[in-house]
Design a protein around this motif. Sequence first.
Motif, PDB file in Angstrom:
ATOM      1  N   ILE A 213       0.825  -1.232   0.064  1.00 18.09           N
ATOM      2  CA  ILE A 213       0.195   0.086   0.068  1.00 18.09           C
ATOM      3  C   ILE A 213       0.897   1.254   0.039  1.00 18.09           C
ATOM      4  N   VAL A 214       0.815   2.036  -1.047  1.00 20.41           N
ATOM      5  CA  VAL A 214       1.584   3.225  -1.280  1.00 20.41           C
ATOM      6  C   VAL A 214       0.877   4.497  -1.045  1.00 20.41           C
ATOM      7  N   ASN A 221       2.948   2.388   9.818  1.00 17.76           N
ATOM      8  CA  ASN A 221       2.879   0.930   9.121  1.00 17.76           C
ATOM      9  C   ASN A 221       2.498  -0.076  10.071  1.00 17.76           C
ATOM     10  N   ILE A 222       0.963  -0.157   9.969  1.00 20.73           N
ATOM     11  CA  ILE A 222       0.349  -0.993  10.705  1.00 20.73           C
ATOM     12  C   ILE A 222      -0.538  -2.113   9.802  1.00 20.73           C
ATOM     13  N   SER A 223      -1.211  -2.824  10.227  1.00 14.25           N
ATOM     14  CA  SER A 223      -1.793  -3.782   9.194  1.00 14.25           C
ATOM     15  C   SER A 223      -2.591  -3.109   8.139  1.00 14.25           C
ATOM     16  N   ASP A 311       3.390  -2.860   4.299  1.00 11.53           N
ATOM     17  CA  ASP A 311       3.867  -4.059   3.592  1.00 11.53           C
ATOM     18  C   ASP A 311       4.156  -5.133   4.645  1.00 11.53           C
ATOM     19  N   LYS A 312       5.053  -4.648   5.507  1.00  8.51           N
ATOM     20  CA  LYS A 312       5.728  -5.715   6.647  1.00  8.51           C
ATOM     21  C   LYS A 312       5.511  -5.485   8.064  1.00  8.51           C
ATOM     22  N   ASP A 313       5.347  -6.355   9.023  1.00  4.68           N
ATOM     23  CA  ASP A 313       5.264  -6.066  10.547  1.00  4.68           C
ATOM     24  C   ASP A 313       6.490  -5.504  10.790  1.00  4.68           C
ATOM     25  N   VAL A 318       6.211 -10.021   6.043  1.00  5.78           N
ATOM     26  CA  VAL A 318       4.975  -9.522   4.913  1.00  5.78           C
ATOM     27  C   VAL A 318       3.821  -9.789   5.702  1.00  5.78           C
ATOM     28  N   HIS A 319       2.896  -8.872   5.822  1.00  2.00           N
ATOM     29  CA  HIS A 319       1.503  -9.009   6.342  1.00  2.00           C
ATOM     30  C   HIS A 319       0.749  -9.840   5.310  1.00  2.00           C
ATOM     31  N   GLU A 320      -0.069 -11.009   6.214  1.00  2.00           N
ATOM     32  CA  GLU A 320      -0.559 -12.127   5.627  1.00  2.00           C
ATOM     33  C   GLU A 320      -1.458 -11.640   4.447  1.00  2.00           C
ATOM     34  N   GLU A 321      -2.306 -10.618   4.773  1.00  2.41           N
ATOM     35  CA  GLU A 321      -3.222 -10.042   3.852  1.00  2.41           C
ATOM     36  C   GLU A 321      -2.475  -9.486   2.199  1.00  2.41           C
ATOM     37  N   LEU A 322      -1.112  -9.224   2.480  1.00  2.77           N
ATOM     38  CA  LEU A 322      -0.749  -8.765   1.295  1.00  2.77           C
ATOM     39  C   LEU A 322       0.410  -9.742   0.444  1.00  2.77           C
TER      40      LEU A 322
END
Length: 376
Positions: A213-214, A221-223, A311-313, A318-322
Amino acid sequence: MKRKSMPNLRVSVELGEEKSLSGTHLFSILDNIMLYGSISRAAAITGLSYRYSWGLIRDAEETMGIKLVEKKVGGSTGGGTFLTSEGKNLLANYKGFKNEVDSQLQSFLNKQSQESDTDKKDSASASLNKQLIIASTIEPVETGLLDVLEQAFFQDTGIVLRHIALGSGRALELAKEGRADMVLTHAPELEEEFIAQGYGLKKIPVMANNYVIVGPKAIQNISPVEVFKQIAKSAVPFVSRNDLSGTHLKELEIWRAAGIEPKGDWYIETSGLMGNLGVLKMAVGKNACSIVDYATFLVSDAKDKMIIISDKDNNGVVHEELVNVFSLILVNPEVISRVHFKEASIFADWIRKENAKSIISSFGVINFGEPLFSAI
């Protein structure tokens, strides 16, 4: 042993679902306009007519919504035709893409030249004049990876593979119409439906990267779900692909998880853009957020004007949704009898072997310092 020559890379540019133009011709014309300041001279050097050359430029400008060239009349330089800043940027991006593809192809051919071709002659001869069509999601095409895979597959098997670049939804529809032998997509729900309806056989995960997400400024940088909630709450402009592509379906999935139906002036639904690159260009112009795959973001100009806001936690995962998985599905010959199922099966086996995996896992390292995809 005779050394294999470098293949002649030809690039096409998709203009919507049915029309395309020669990207190789377009970029040759732009390059020569840059050098000589004259479209007539550029056309002559490229071996094309003046009328055809102008037609290519006009079609590209109309589709991309940007001005590639401008004419100047008279003055101390005597006038001429020159590239706009957008034209220069597009040409520079193409040259970077071509350098990456050429480097990967040359590396592959150097490796091949050291091997004996004896055990390949029979299969290659039997496969001559076979041409496979793969309906592919746009990301592997925009980055140049699919061109490299096609050339490598031909070198190994003698089978010609050609792609049609479309969003995942349209790619699957094209296969249902019997216009492709296999699909490469990243839309899990549509893929399962395609198989359940009998059009496709077993799904083969091939490679992966991740969505990002840009946006123009930092959001913590959260979920992804929380980021989308913040975007909606603050009415931050957001550009949506709005085309039932894999990227668009992923976006809708996150909105649903956030419990939000996006609407209002801040939610910008596009149509007719050229994949994620078009979305990124619009997002930059409107100072907006969007969601695209990481590979396309890396090869775009937008990376210098936008930042990744999710993008990442905090642990770098990488966040699972991405997570973004690209899968190959062969069209079922019992439903569409005219498909080249035997040759498609050869490609399905080939792309899971070490050579193809090595191409996928190393693609992008030369220009970007990191691979654009990971092989599965």
